[in-house]
Write a protein that holds these residues in place. Sequence first.
Motif, PDB file in Angstrom:
ATOM      1  N   HIS A   1     -17.269  11.105 -14.049  1.00  0.00           N
ATOM      2  CA  HIS A   1     -17.991  12.283 -13.196  1.00  0.00           C
ATOM      3  C   HIS A   1     -17.147  13.010 -12.159  1.00  0.00           C
ATOM      4  N   PHE A   2     -15.773  13.183 -12.196  1.00  0.00           N
ATOM      5  CA  PHE A   2     -14.919  13.444 -11.420  1.00  0.00           C
ATOM      6  C   PHE A   2     -15.220  15.070 -11.287  1.00  0.00           C
ATOM      7  N   GLU A   3     -15.068  15.701  -9.931  1.00  0.00           N
ATOM      8  CA  GLU A   3     -14.986  17.092  -9.643  1.00  0.00           C
ATOM      9  C   GLU A   3     -13.729  17.726 -10.299  1.00  0.00           C
ATOM     10  N   GLY A   4     -13.919  18.942 -10.865  1.00  0.00           N
ATOM     11  CA  GLY A   4     -12.763  19.791 -11.203  1.00  0.00           C
ATOM     12  C   GLY A   4     -12.090  20.048 -10.449  1.00  0.00           C
ATOM     13  N   GLY A   5     -10.598  20.036 -10.537  1.00  0.00           N
ATOM     14  CA  GLY A   5      -9.659  20.619  -9.143  1.00  0.00           C
ATOM     15  C   GLY A   5      -9.459  21.871  -9.318  1.00  0.00           C
ATOM     16  N   ASP A   6      -8.705  22.599  -8.399  1.00  0.00           N
ATOM     17  CA  ASP A   6      -8.466  24.010  -8.423  1.00  0.00           C
ATOM     18  C   ASP A   6      -7.383  24.208  -9.497  1.00  0.00           C
ATOM     19  N   SER A   7      -6.201  23.690  -9.409  1.00  0.00           N
ATOM     20  CA  SER A   7      -5.090  23.728 -10.585  1.00  0.00           C
ATOM     21  C   SER A   7      -4.782  22.565 -11.247  1.00  0.00           C
ATOM     22  N   THR A   8      -5.552  21.491 -10.928  1.00  0.00           N
ATOM     23  CA  THR A   8      -5.350  20.237 -11.751  1.00  0.00           C
ATOM     24  C   THR A   8      -6.900  19.876 -12.435  1.00  0.00           C
ATOM     25  N   ASP A   9      -6.800  18.651 -13.176  1.00  0.00           N
ATOM     26  CA  ASP A   9      -7.994  18.176 -13.875  1.00  0.00           C
ATOM     27  C   ASP A   9      -9.105  17.787 -12.968  1.00  0.00           C
ATOM     28  N   TYR A  10      -8.794  17.000 -11.973  1.00  0.00           N
ATOM     29  CA  TYR A  10      -9.860  16.540 -11.313  1.00  0.00           C
ATOM     30  C   TYR A  10      -9.538  16.658  -9.682  1.00  0.00           C
ATOM     31  N   ARG A  11     -10.687  16.478  -9.052  1.00  0.00           N
ATOM     32  CA  ARG A  11     -10.574  16.056  -7.611  1.00  0.00           C
ATOM     33  C   ARG A  11     -11.466  14.891  -7.321  1.00  0.00           C
ATOM     34  N   ILE A  12     -10.538  14.144  -6.759  1.00  0.00           N
ATOM     35  CA  ILE A  12     -11.000  12.662  -6.723  1.00  0.00           C
ATOM     36  C   ILE A  12     -10.625  12.331  -4.967  1.00  0.00           C
ATOM     37  N   ALA A  13     -11.835  11.736  -4.470  1.00  0.00           N
ATOM     38  CA  ALA A  13     -11.757  11.473  -2.982  1.00  0.00           C
ATOM     39  C   ALA A  13     -11.180  12.703  -2.304  1.00  0.00           C
TER      40      ALA A  13
ATOM     41  N   ALA B   1      -7.811   4.149  -3.750  1.00  0.00           N
ATOM     42  CA  ALA B   1      -9.205   3.330  -3.685  1.00  0.00           C
ATOM     43  C   ALA B   1     -10.329   3.788  -4.048  1.00  0.00           C
ATOM     44  N   GLU B   2     -10.443   5.094  -4.065  1.00  0.00           N
ATOM     45  CA  GLU B   2     -11.798   5.608  -4.858  1.00  0.00           C
ATOM     46  C   GLU B   2     -11.838   5.095  -6.222  1.00  0.00           C
ATOM     47  N   ILE B   3     -10.522   5.152  -6.974  1.00  0.00           N
ATOM     48  CA  ILE B   3     -10.624   4.646  -8.329  1.00  0.00           C
ATOM     49  C   ILE B   3     -10.964   3.140  -8.669  1.00  0.00           C
ATOM     50  N   ARG B   4     -10.661   2.334  -7.501  1.00  0.00           N
ATOM     51  CA  ARG B   4     -10.898   0.870  -7.708  1.00  0.00           C
ATOM     52  C   ARG B   4     -12.249   0.658  -7.226  1.00  0.00           C
ATOM     53  N   ARG B   5     -12.888   1.550  -6.308  1.00  0.00           N
ATOM     54  CA  ARG B   5     -14.358   1.588  -6.120  1.00  0.00           C
ATOM     55  C   ARG B   5     -15.200   1.816  -7.127  1.00  0.00           C
ATOM     56  N   LEU B   6     -14.747   2.842  -7.881  1.00  0.00           N
ATOM     57  CA  LEU B   6     -15.711   3.087  -9.296  1.00  0.00           C
ATOM     58  C   LEU B   6     -15.576   2.191 -10.132  1.00  0.00           C
ATOM     59  N   ASP B   7     -14.302   1.315 -10.492  1.00  0.00           N
ATOM     60  CA  ASP B   7     -14.200   0.633 -11.437  1.00  0.00           C
ATOM     61  C   ASP B   7     -13.325  -0.564 -11.009  1.00  0.00           C
ATOM     62  N   PRO B   8     -14.022  -1.638 -10.400  1.00  0.00           N
ATOM     63  CA  PRO B   8     -13.105  -2.738  -9.518  1.00  0.00           C
ATOM     64  C   PRO B   8     -12.416  -3.649 -10.731  1.00  0.00           C
ATOM     65  N   ASP B   9     -12.833  -3.768 -11.960  1.00  0.00           N
ATOM     66  CA  ASP B   9     -12.193  -4.584 -12.895  1.00  0.00           C
ATOM     67  C   ASP B   9     -11.415  -3.946 -13.712  1.00  0.00           C
ATOM     68  N   GLY B  10     -11.540  -2.545 -13.951  1.00  0.00           N
ATOM     69  CA  GLY B  10     -10.892  -1.931 -14.946  1.00  0.00           C
ATOM     70  C   GLY B  10     -11.477  -1.335 -16.131  1.00  0.00           C
TER      71      GLY B  10
ATOM     72  N   PRO C   1       0.699  -1.107  -0.151  1.00  0.00           N
ATOM     73  CA  PRO C   1      -0.095  -0.064   0.026  1.00  0.00           C
ATOM     74  C   PRO C   1       1.045   1.145  -0.031  1.00  0.00           C
ATOM     75  N   PRO C   2       0.574   2.489  -0.654  1.00  0.00           N
ATOM     76  CA  PRO C   2       1.245   3.301  -0.751  1.00  0.00           C
ATOM     77  C   PRO C   2       1.401   4.131   0.513  1.00  0.00           C
ATOM     78  N   ALA C   3       2.492   4.807   0.701  1.00  0.00           N
ATOM     79  CA  ALA C   3       2.698   5.515   2.044  1.00  0.00           C
ATOM     80  C   ALA C   3       2.103   6.975   1.965  1.00  0.00           C
ATOM     81  N   ASP C   4       1.769   7.370   0.769  1.00  0.00           N
ATOM     82  CA  ASP C   4       1.107   8.823   0.877  1.00  0.00           C
ATOM     83  C   ASP C   4      -0.444   8.342   0.988  1.00  0.00           C
ATOM     84  N   PRO C   5      -0.854   8.969   2.152  1.00  0.00           N
ATOM     85  CA  PRO C   5      -2.384   8.679   2.471  1.00  0.00           C
ATOM     86  C   PRO C   5      -3.326   9.261   1.311  1.00  0.00           C
ATOM     87  N   ALA C   6      -3.007  10.289   0.942  1.00  0.00           N
ATOM     88  CA  ALA C   6      -3.887  10.991  -0.317  1.00  0.00           C
ATOM     89  C   ALA C   6      -3.885  10.071  -1.463  1.00  0.00           C
TER      90      ALA C   6
END
Length: 310
Positions: A78-90, A20-29, A9-14
């Motif tokens: 349907h990702f939210e838009g980020g402030d300076s990035t493309d998306y905001r996820i989780a 985890a959210e990407i896997r939740r939205l699309d478990p099998d890809g 598991p990644p050490a970066d919590p974000a």
Amino acid sequence: MLPLDEFAPPADPALADVAAEIRRLDPDGSRWAAVIRHTYDMIYNGQETSRYRWDQLMKTEKTHFGTLFEINAQREFHFEGGDSTDYRIAGHQVDAKWSQSMGGWMLPPEVFDELALVATGDDATSSWSLGLVRVRSEYRREGANRDKKSQLNQLGRNSIHWIWRDAPLRPNVLLQLPRDVVDNIFNNRFGTQRTHRLFRAAEGRIVHRNIVATVSRQLDHQKRVRYNGGSRSALAPEGYLILSGQYHGGLVEALDLPMPRNDEYISVRVVPSSDGTGAFIGGRRWRRARPDEAVAEPAPRIDEPKANDD
């Protein structure tokens, strides 16, 4: 197609939250795979251009692929838009980056220290990959171009948390066939004849309806498949059935063929079966003909929907 699980598991919590959210939205890809397939098909624009390969694209079109990938992913998830990035996820800022080559992602200053969703694919090998990385200063190459963009160095590439790696992409049958065979398919001025050649050459292979559109270059390209002048009637005397994943799944299974999806076809050359195996059509059993086997009888007629979408 399951997400990778052999990495710690990644050490970066974000990063862990986003993964985890990407896997939740699309478990099998499958949804990400569909986004990438759709983006390739959009950029080729085969119905208008007859293009089906990456090397047929103009430089500006290749550059535009990343923008289309970003847009298509946002529409799908349907990702939210980020402030300076493309998306905001989780709840975290994430920038989407596509490169046709592994490691070729161009990273602008606004993504430095943010999370990057890096993706790549290869239509010729029917594969794609998607991962996450925090764009730390120690992960970036020292050199930058005039736009102050940089790429990941070896440490950065090694630090990508892959969610899917070399996962299967729905195949482009024109890239699976020998080039001279494909050239022969296109070497006819009539869309109906090109479509006939496609289904002959691709016997036993999955053919997406976008490929039919690319080859036929007709507004009603599905009409080129059906009876009454389409490939089903034209190729029947040669023993060919053209089966739809939406309507003929039982016949596909009985003939032991790869199963097409609802928007795909598969052609097969058949002969009467004398041992009780195969598919029951028109009061008789039929099996797939061997490559060197002569066909003495036309293929039987199969049920076909009257709607335009088959």
